[in-house]
Design an enzyme around this catalytic site. Structure first.
Site, mmCIF file in Angstrom:
data_model
loop_
_atom_site.group_PDB
_atom_site.id
_atom_site.type_symbol
_atom_site.label_atom_id
_atom_site.label_comp_id
_atom_site.label_asym_id
_atom_site.label_seq_id
_atom_site.Cartn_x
_atom_site.Cartn_y
_atom_site.Cartn_z
ATOM 1 N N CYS A 259 10.144 4.076 3.112
ATOM 2 C CA CYS A 259 9.063 4.744 3.606
ATOM 3 C C CYS A 259 7.937 4.313 2.961
ATOM 4 C CB CYS A 259 9.146 6.353 3.236
ATOM 5 S SG CYS A 259 9.313 6.766 1.805
ATOM 6 N N HIS A 308 8.427 11.532 0.473
ATOM 7 C CA HIS A 308 8.415 10.779 1.720
ATOM 8 C C HIS A 308 6.948 10.778 2.049
ATOM 9 C CE1 HIS A 308 10.284 9.106 5.416
ATOM 10 N NE2 HIS A 308 9.180 9.827 6.145
ATOM 11 N N HIS A 320 6.634 6.297 10.725
ATOM 12 C CA HIS A 320 7.220 5.975 9.320
ATOM 13 C C HIS A 320 8.808 5.180 9.279
ATOM 14 C CE1 HIS A 320 9.952 9.957 9.632
ATOM 15 N NE2 HIS A 320 9.603 9.217 10.763
#
Length: 346
Positions: A259, A308, A320
């Protein structure tokens, strides 16, 4: 003469106990034979457990990324210090050689100063601290000795600093290895659960994800990207070019990403250097707490520990790298699995 006694008959109480025990054994055997096998978890239950394991793996991944970044930084700092020490030692040797030549010249003329002679065979640090000896040396010699003293102390300090950083590097490498094992353990457990599903169940889960992705893509297409700033728009465009690239923990491109690897890579393509980990990225730029105030290309952070991050894509969608087993894609912010904490405008 042998006695022919009649065998003793078991008591009624003993017969009753034996009969009861036998009946109980038969009942237990019957129950074991007829017991239903433990129920296999449903597809949705497996998905819930797998998602949880992937979330834990991503937490460990960001810690792994932080340790890896620290390791690289320490290695660079240690290398710089070692180079400085090498140069400093060469300068020190040159200073000593120069002072030695002066002493040799004095020796040949029979006029070598006893103080200088003492210096050449002893540690000048202790020697120079005795101020009375300075009066016995020429001004040029005193200056040379002082330079040597400063250089020696500087080198000793740099060597001590390098030693401490080497200890820190060793601890960081240990932490890196531990986090790597933790990530691998979580991923292996998730894969074991997925392997318990039938081919039909796996196909059903894949179809659900594909439907969700297509829905997100439609939401992005109906939104406007005109509000994105120049560099944010460039970073977002770079990330879009990587849609379909696989998620790999610790990866920063150009063929796979995690991420924060995706977001740091995307902004680098726009000429902007941002930190490596999601937690560090959350502390830069201007914070935005309302989804309504977000613009395309803003960094968006999820979960209480900020493990995240993605790029805002408009209309409540995020671009993402979700987790292992997935690819870079659009997804609704409402299905990330953790709360939206805030956005950052770089």
């Amino acid at each position: 003469m042998a006695s022919h006694r009649r065998p003793k008959q078991p008591s009624r109480a003993r017969v009753t106990v034996l009969t009861t025990a036998a009946a109980a054994a038969v009942a237990l055997s019957s129950q074991a034979a007829n017991a239903a096998p433990s129920e296999k978890p449903s597809k949705d239950e497996v998905k819930t457990k797998v998602d949880k394991l992937y979330e834990e793996a991503e937490k460990a991944t960001e810690k792994y990324n932080g340790a890896k970044e620290k390791q690289e930084k320490l290695q660079e700092e240690i290398s710089t210090i070692q180079d400085n020490v090498a140069r400093g030692q060469a300068e020190l040797n040159e200073l000593r050689d120069g002072l030695g030549l002066a002493a040799a010249s004095q020796y040949r003329t029979g006029s070598i100063d006893p103080s200088l002679q003492l210096f050449l065979s002893a540690d000048p640090d202790d020697y120079l601290d005795k101020a009375s000896t300075l009066d016995q040396l020429s001004g040029q010699q005193v200056e040379a000795l002082k330079k040597i003293q400063v250089k020696q102390r500087d080198l000793a300090q740099q060597r001590a600093e390098a030693s401490e950083k080497l200890k820190d590097l060793d601890a960081t490498r240990t932490e890196l290895g531990r986090k790597k094992k933790e990530v691998q353990g979580k991923l292996a457990a998730a894969q074991k659960l997925l392997n318990s599903l039938t081919a039909q169940e796996k196909a059903a889960l894949a179809a659900e994800e594909q439907r969700a992705t297509r829905t997100s893509e439609r939401q992005v297409l109906t939104g406007s990207t005109a509000t994105a700033s120049g560099r944010a728009a460039a970073a977002f465009a770079a990330a879009q070019s990587k849609i379909g690239s696989p998620y790999v923990y610790g990866a920063t491109g150009p063929s796979s990403y995690d991420c924060s690897g995706l977001t740091s890579w995307a902004y680098a393509q726009a000429g902007v250097s941002i930190p490596r980990t999601s937690e560090a990225q959350s502390g830069i730029g201007t914070r935005i707490y309302s989804v309504n105030d977000l613009k395309v290309g803003d960094l968006v952070f999820f979960f209480n520990d900020l493990h995240h991050v993605g790029l805002y894509a408009g209309n409540g969608q995020v671009l993402h790298a979700p987790r292992t087993g997935t690819v870079v894609r659009y997804e609704s912010m409402s299905t990330i699995g953790g709360p939206f904490m805030w956005g950052v405008r770089v």
